[in-house]
Design a protein around this motif. Sequence first.
Motif, PDB file in Angstrom:
ATOM      1  N   GLY A  86      -6.158   1.275  -6.841  1.00  0.00           N
ATOM      2  CA  GLY A  86      -5.025   0.807  -6.060  1.00  0.00           C
ATOM      3  C   GLY A  86      -4.955  -0.702  -6.012  1.00  0.00           C
ATOM      4  O   GLY A  86      -4.949  -1.380  -7.042  1.00  0.00           O
ATOM      5  N   LEU A  87      -4.942  -1.266  -4.806  1.00  0.00           N
ATOM      6  CA  LEU A  87      -4.828  -2.714  -4.638  1.00  0.00           C
ATOM      7  C   LEU A  87      -6.127  -3.450  -4.942  1.00  0.00           C
ATOM      8  O   LEU A  87      -6.117  -4.658  -5.162  1.00  0.00           O
ATOM      9  N   TYR A 110      -8.512  -4.352  -2.989  1.00  0.00           N
ATOM     10  CA  TYR A 110      -8.812  -5.391  -2.010  1.00  0.00           C
ATOM     11  C   TYR A 110     -10.309  -5.492  -1.717  1.00  0.00           C
ATOM     12  O   TYR A 110     -10.786  -6.535  -1.273  1.00  0.00           O
ATOM     13  N   ASN A 125      -6.858   3.681  -2.023  1.00  0.00           N
ATOM     14  CA  ASN A 125      -5.793   2.889  -2.635  1.00  0.00           C
ATOM     15  C   ASN A 125      -5.777   1.446  -2.140  1.00  0.00           C
ATOM     16  O   ASN A 125      -5.269   0.568  -2.822  1.00  0.00           O
ATOM     17  N   LEU A 126      -6.358   1.210  -0.984  1.00  0.00           N
ATOM     18  CA  LEU A 126      -6.457  -0.159  -0.493  1.00  0.00           C
ATOM     19  C   LEU A 126      -7.653  -0.882  -1.101  1.00  0.00           C
ATOM     20  O   LEU A 126      -7.532  -2.010  -1.574  1.00  0.00           O
ATOM     21  N   LEU A 145       0.826  -1.204   0.000  1.00  0.00           N
ATOM     22  CA  LEU A 145       0.000   0.000   0.000  1.00  0.00           C
ATOM     23  C   LEU A 145       0.855   1.245   0.000  1.00  0.00           C
ATOM     24  O   LEU A 145       0.570   2.231  -0.706  1.00  0.00           O
ATOM     25  N   ILE A 157      -5.701   6.686   1.603  1.00  0.00           N
ATOM     26  CA  ILE A 157      -5.228   5.354   1.974  1.00  0.00           C
ATOM     27  C   ILE A 157      -6.316   4.307   1.703  1.00  0.00           C
ATOM     28  O   ILE A 157      -6.058   3.267   1.097  1.00  0.00           O
TER      29      ILE A 157
END
Length: 508
Positions: A155-156, A158, A149-150, A133, A146
């Motif tokens: 981002g990830l 998830y 992006n998670l 991350l 944050i």
Amino acid sequence: MVKFYTIPIKFRNKYVRMLTEKDKIQLSKRGISEHEVNQQVDYFKQGFPWMHLDRAASIGNGIIHLSNEDVDRYVKRFEDAKKTLSILKMVPASGAATRMFKSLFEHLAELKPNKESSVFFDRLSEFAFAPELKKLLPEWSTEQEILENLLLNKGLDYGSLPKGLLSFHYYEDGVRTPLEEHLVEAVEYASDGKDAYLHFTVSPEHRSRFDALVNQVLPKLEKKYQVKFHISFSEQKPSTDTVAVDKDNNLFREADGSMLFRPAGHGALLENLNDLDADLIFIKNIDNVVPDKLKDSTIVYKKALGGLLVEILDKIKAYARVLKGEISAATLEEMQEFSGKYLGIQPGKAWVEHSQEEKIALFKKIFNRPTRICGVVKNTGEPGGGPFWCKDQEGNSTLQLVESAQVDMSNELQKAIFTDSTHFNPVDLVCATKDVEGKSFDLLQYRDMSTGFITEKTKDGKKLKAQELPGLWNGAMANWNTIFVEVPLDTFNPVKTVNDLLRPAHQN
């Protein structure tokens, strides 16, 4: 086969009148019969009957407790037997991790912290995915950035990936996903020392990601453990999807007039299990994994359960041979005692009135059906089902894994039996799906279709009712021989919320 519903359900045996020619084409493409749709609509209209709990299973009364000596003996039994057996590990891994991040999505939507998200940010650096991350951000930025992006695909991603692909545990040489942890685990009990066989059920949209991860990690793991991994994947079959209905139990229609089908829960995976070919099949949830330093207890008990099952199967084979000849009353009593202690079936009061021929016929059925051992843990308040003795219409008692949704909680006696149970189902199974001649059973013939679930959902702002098939380890295995064995609580470490990864069992 034994049936477990408490009231008879009478189907009208006529097809749903509202089916159009386009509907029939849609059904044909999915491999679903008109009769199946009719049956599902009938369940929507009449509901599923409640399970009839007789009593909670307990130590010495449906649950076997293994002494240290027992564990050692069954581990050795398994080690000796696995040299001649084909062993496979099956891991349901299709579910998205969305619910795991529920509190973080709420934080992102409301732009304010909640109790769980506050803990998340206070201990952010302790998560195995923190380094990944951080690479996406020039430095730790705002909480909103944050979380975006998670969780989001910028981002990830998830928030939409399955748990099997997330970074769970940190090691000095990198991080591991649950998929990798299952591979490492399998080396010890789903392997003959040279080859390890695993099967993951995945969703179609994530199949390529699983393939990519396997291709990435396999060379390193095979070199480290000197084992060749044989990994296969399957997807939930479209033929197992169920129709949805509106509040009046009419088929729910999409904007284009087509029927809405929905995935039917983990019970749909019975079809996938039915396609697998192995002497012993271990089943375990994708998120119940721990780092290497904590694997010993899990591995020892997996082997012990396998060894106990091998011993029980040998006894079943011996009794099946005996049933081909002359049978004494004493032998039938011995079979009855064995079935009650090790196969999860206790005949009712009418047993004494049965003729010898009827008793022999019953035991021929009992010794000719799939067998499973289910590890159970002491109840610590986790939501979900547990082990119970349940009554059928003939008064027989059988061991079943029962969910709260299957119990009539308005019935104080049934509620008390359920809430007073001492043990919980952690999904820790080892299964034998072949008969005494080594031929695979058709597992679809051993499920109880009256043990499904009805849930309420929304689609395009409209309320609907959805239906789940009998759960894979619940009604889908209702007519299996069932053995419950207490396993240590430290073998059960699920990750239901992201902060569960902060527990000692997941910190490395």
